[in-house]
Design a protein around this motif. Structure first.
Motif, mmCIF file in Angstrom:
data_model
loop_
_atom_site.group_PDB
_atom_site.id
_atom_site.type_symbol
_atom_site.label_atom_id
_atom_site.label_comp_id
_atom_site.label_asym_id
_atom_site.label_seq_id
_atom_site.Cartn_x
_atom_site.Cartn_y
_atom_site.Cartn_z
ATOM 1 N N ALA A 15 0.834 -1.207 0.000
ATOM 2 C CA ALA A 15 0.000 0.000 0.000
ATOM 3 C C ALA A 15 0.864 1.251 0.000
ATOM 4 O O ALA A 15 0.557 2.236 -0.686
ATOM 5 N N PHE A 16 1.959 1.215 0.752
ATOM 6 C CA PHE A 16 2.870 2.357 0.813
ATOM 7 C C PHE A 16 3.578 2.565 -0.526
ATOM 8 O O PHE A 16 3.647 3.686 -1.033
ATOM 9 N N THR A 17 4.130 1.506 -1.092
ATOM 10 C CA THR A 17 4.848 1.662 -2.363
ATOM 11 C C THR A 17 3.886 2.060 -3.478
ATOM 12 O O THR A 17 4.245 2.848 -4.362
ATOM 13 N N SER A 18 2.657 1.550 -3.449
ATOM 14 C CA SER A 18 1.672 1.931 -4.462
ATOM 15 C C SER A 18 1.296 3.404 -4.361
ATOM 16 O O SER A 18 0.890 4.019 -5.352
ATOM 17 N N ALA A 19 1.435 3.971 -3.166
ATOM 18 C CA ALA A 19 1.155 5.395 -2.965
ATOM 19 C C ALA A 19 2.358 6.272 -3.308
ATOM 20 O O ALA A 19 2.309 7.490 -3.103
ATOM 21 N N GLY A 20 3.437 5.665 -3.821
ATOM 22 C CA GLY A 20 4.617 6.432 -4.217
ATOM 23 C C GLY A 20 5.632 6.643 -3.127
ATOM 24 O O GLY A 20 6.568 7.435 -3.281
ATOM 25 N N LEU A 21 5.487 5.920 -2.000
ATOM 26 C CA LEU A 21 6.412 6.071 -0.879
ATOM 27 C C LEU A 21 7.546 5.058 -0.978
ATOM 28 O O LEU A 21 7.351 3.933 -1.450
ATOM 29 N N ARG A 22 8.711 5.462 -0.498
ATOM 30 C CA ARG A 22 9.871 4.593 -0.501
ATOM 31 C C ARG A 22 10.538 4.627 0.869
ATOM 32 O O ARG A 22 10.564 5.669 1.522
ATOM 33 N N PRO A 23 11.080 3.494 1.358
ATOM 34 C CA PRO A 23 11.750 3.477 2.668
ATOM 35 C C PRO A 23 13.139 4.091 2.596
ATOM 36 O O PRO A 23 13.841 3.969 1.586
ATOM 37 N N HIS A 24 13.531 4.740 3.660
ATOM 38 C CA HIS A 24 14.853 5.373 3.741
ATOM 39 C C HIS A 24 15.190 5.518 5.220
ATOM 40 O O HIS A 24 14.370 5.271 6.097
ATOM 41 N N SER A 25 16.400 5.919 5.541
ATOM 42 C CA SER A 25 16.788 6.191 6.928
ATOM 43 C C SER A 25 17.788 7.323 6.934
ATOM 44 O O SER A 25 18.463 7.597 5.932
ATOM 45 N N LEU A 35 16.555 7.677 12.285
ATOM 46 C CA LEU A 35 15.142 7.477 12.008
ATOM 47 C C LEU A 35 14.975 6.735 10.688
ATOM 48 O O LEU A 35 15.520 7.140 9.659
ATOM 49 N N HIS A 36 14.237 5.641 10.758
ATOM 50 C CA HIS A 36 13.753 5.031 9.533
ATOM 51 C C HIS A 36 12.465 5.750 9.168
ATOM 52 O O HIS A 36 11.695 6.160 10.034
ATOM 53 N N PHE A 37 12.207 5.931 7.875
ATOM 54 C CA PHE A 37 10.988 6.607 7.473
ATOM 55 C C PHE A 37 10.621 6.216 6.051
ATOM 56 O O PHE A 37 11.443 5.690 5.288
ATOM 57 N N TRP A 38 9.375 6.459 5.724
ATOM 58 C CA TRP A 38 8.889 6.346 4.360
ATOM 59 C C TRP A 38 8.592 7.751 3.869
ATOM 60 O O TRP A 38 8.076 8.588 4.627
ATOM 61 N N ALA A 39 8.903 8.025 2.613
ATOM 62 C CA ALA A 39 8.620 9.341 2.057
ATOM 63 C C ALA A 39 8.316 9.217 0.575
ATOM 64 O O ALA A 39 8.761 8.279 -0.099
ATOM 65 N N HIS A 40 7.561 10.169 0.093
ATOM 66 C CA HIS A 40 7.302 10.213 -1.338
ATOM 67 C C HIS A 40 8.629 10.364 -2.072
ATOM 68 O O HIS A 40 9.516 11.101 -1.644
ATOM 69 N N ARG A 41 8.777 9.653 -3.172
ATOM 70 C CA ARG A 41 10.079 9.600 -3.850
ATOM 71 C C ARG A 41 10.550 10.970 -4.320
ATOM 72 O O ARG A 41 11.753 11.197 -4.453
ATOM 73 N N SER A 42 9.640 11.922 -4.550
ATOM 74 C CA SER A 42 10.056 13.256 -4.989
ATOM 75 C C SER A 42 10.733 14.050 -3.865
ATOM 76 O O SER A 42 11.374 15.067 -4.125
ATOM 77 N N LEU A 43 10.585 13.569 -2.599
ATOM 78 C CA LEU A 43 11.196 14.270 -1.470
ATOM 79 C C LEU A 43 12.601 13.760 -1.164
ATOM 80 O O LEU A 43 13.382 14.464 -0.519
ATOM 81 N N LEU A 44 12.914 12.558 -1.606
ATOM 82 C CA LEU A 44 14.157 11.896 -1.221
ATOM 83 C C LEU A 44 15.346 12.373 -2.049
ATOM 84 O O LEU A 44 15.173 12.957 -3.125
ATOM 85 N N PRO A 45 16.567 12.138 -1.557
ATOM 86 C CA PRO A 45 17.758 12.482 -2.342
ATOM 87 C C PRO A 45 17.732 11.788 -3.699
ATOM 88 O O PRO A 45 17.192 10.689 -3.847
ATOM 89 N N PHE A 73 1.770 3.572 19.582
ATOM 90 C CA PHE A 73 2.338 2.289 20.000
ATOM 91 C C PHE A 73 1.711 1.169 19.169
ATOM 92 O O PHE A 73 0.564 1.269 18.742
ATOM 93 N N GLY A 74 2.487 0.104 18.939
ATOM 94 C CA GLY A 74 1.963 -1.029 18.199
ATOM 95 C C GLY A 74 2.852 -1.412 17.039
ATOM 96 O O GLY A 74 4.064 -1.149 17.055
ATOM 97 N N PRO A 75 2.274 -2.036 16.004
ATOM 98 C CA PRO A 75 3.061 -2.482 14.851
ATOM 99 C C PRO A 75 3.650 -1.318 14.059
ATOM 100 O O PRO A 75 3.415 -0.144 14.366
ATOM 101 N N ASP A 76 4.377 -1.658 13.009
ATOM 102 C CA ASP A 76 5.029 -0.662 12.158
ATOM 103 C C ASP A 76 4.034 0.377 11.647
ATOM 104 O O ASP A 76 2.839 0.098 11.510
ATOM 105 N N PRO A 77 4.522 1.573 11.314
ATOM 106 C CA PRO A 77 3.624 2.598 10.768
ATOM 107 C C PRO A 77 2.935 2.179 9.477
ATOM 108 O O PRO A 77 1.882 2.727 9.138
ATOM 109 N N THR A 78 3.513 1.207 8.748
ATOM 110 C CA THR A 78 2.820 0.730 7.553
ATOM 111 C C THR A 78 1.485 0.096 7.929
ATOM 112 O O THR A 78 0.497 0.237 7.204
#
Length: 336
Positions: A15-25, A35-45, A73-78
């Motif tokens: 669902a995250f990748t389909s929304a254009g998000l990619r994992p990074h840290s 921090l590990h995070f997901w961000a829209h690919r246009s925001l990343l380096p 609290f709980g499972p991953d933000p995904t």
């Protein structure tokens, strides 16, 4: 990880990748706070984007507002934001951080407060090199909206203040979901009693399957009648046993009004409070208290027939309310 948990995890990551998000840290301070995070690919380096951030793409030049989603609290933000990222990504570029001591995010610093969590996320957003697409070649600041649920709502309160007035960001609106900003020791004692434990940490950072089942039953209005023991065991091992002592410290480190008399002064931003009608973690009467302390700029919406996880129990209504607040002209069909 058990098969069922792996399957659910893969579904939400998709669902995250389909929304254009990619994992990074990113390492955001001198204490090795990562921090590990997901961000829209246009925001990343650009090294993480390839052609998507090379300049001239439609995504980069439209300069859409940014929404930061802060989990509880709980499972991953995904898992926690899996049903929000799709509808939101039609209008916004998203940043979804994993808070410290959840997943791969950690620090060598001794601080464990929700304010420190917010400072780490603020450093991520204002660090420049971490999310270069936030500022862009034209030098204009992106409008940043902050959304937090439960513990993430407490972090979001501090984050909104930390970002306000910073040259690197322009904070738009703040959304707090089932987040008791007025929480104190008496509330913790009441929740512990409701969960049948001596300390609230035993409930929110469960050590065994029995405690996790208690927590799950309190979090939703209509809990499932049967949850396989193998699923409970795998959830406990993957998402609750990991860094449990640090998570207990996070619970004890939450700043209250006894620690900071100015904590509950109204935020400078326009605020939306969303609450589940039958929340057993933070009862709905606390929603009205939060509205009272945040003042005239705060609006309260209560979602019927939901509990503490209103954004997951009725995602269509939640997404509709959220989008109408962030985009006043949006139509309800966009929330699906």
């Amino acid at each position: 990880m058990g098969f069922a948990v792996s399957l659910i995890n893969a579904m939400f990551r998709r669902a995250f990748t389909s929304a254009g998000l990619r994992p990074h840290s990113a390492v955001v301070d001198d204490d090795g706070t990562t921090l590990h995070f997901w961000a829209h690919r246009s925001l990343l380096p650009s090294s993480k984007n390839g052609a998507a951030a090379a300049g001239g793409s439609k995504e980069t030049t439209t300069r859409r507002p940014v929404v930061v989603l802060v989990h509880g609290f709980g499972p991953d933000p995904t898992w926690q934001w899996g049903v929000q990222v799709g509808p939101l990504s039609r209008h916004f570029d998203l940043v979804v951080p994993t808070l410290l001591f959840f997943g791969a995010s950690a620090t060598r610093a001794a601080a464990r407060s929700d304010a420190f969590q917010a400072a780490a996320v603020a450093a991520l957003l204002t660090g420049g090199a971490h999310l270069p697409g936030l500022n862009g070649a034209d030098g204009k600041r992106r409008l940043v909206h902050v959304v937090g649920t439960s513990y993430g709502g407490l972090v979001a309160r501090h984050l909104a203040r930390a970002l306000d007035g910073r040259a690197e960001t322009a904070v738009g609106k703040v959304v707090l979901c089932d987040a008791d900003l007025a929480k104190g020791p008496d509330d913790d004692a009441a929740l512990a009693a409701k969960g049948g434990v001596a300390e609230v940490t035993e409930l929110m950072a469960p050590a065994d399957g029995k405690a996790l089942r208690r927590l799950m039953a309190l979090c939703v209005h209509r809990p499932p009648k049967f949850i396989p023991e193998c699923l409970v065991r795998d959830l406990l091992r993957k998402y609750f046993a990991d860094k449990r002592e640090e998570k207990i410290q996070l619970i004890k480190g939450i700043i209250t009004e006894q620690d900071d008399s100015q904590l509950n002064s109204p935020l400078p931003q326009e605020v939306l409070i969303i609450w589940g009608e039958f929340d057993q973690i933070f009862p709905v009467e606390k929603a009205h208290k939060v509205k009272e302390i945040l003042g005239e700029k705060a609006t309260l919406k209560i979602i019927p027939n939901t509990g503490h996880l209103a954004h997951q129990e009725d995602p269509k209504m939640f997404n509709d309310i959220l989008l109408k607040f962030l985009l006043p002209s949006v139509v309800a069909s966009d929330a699906k």
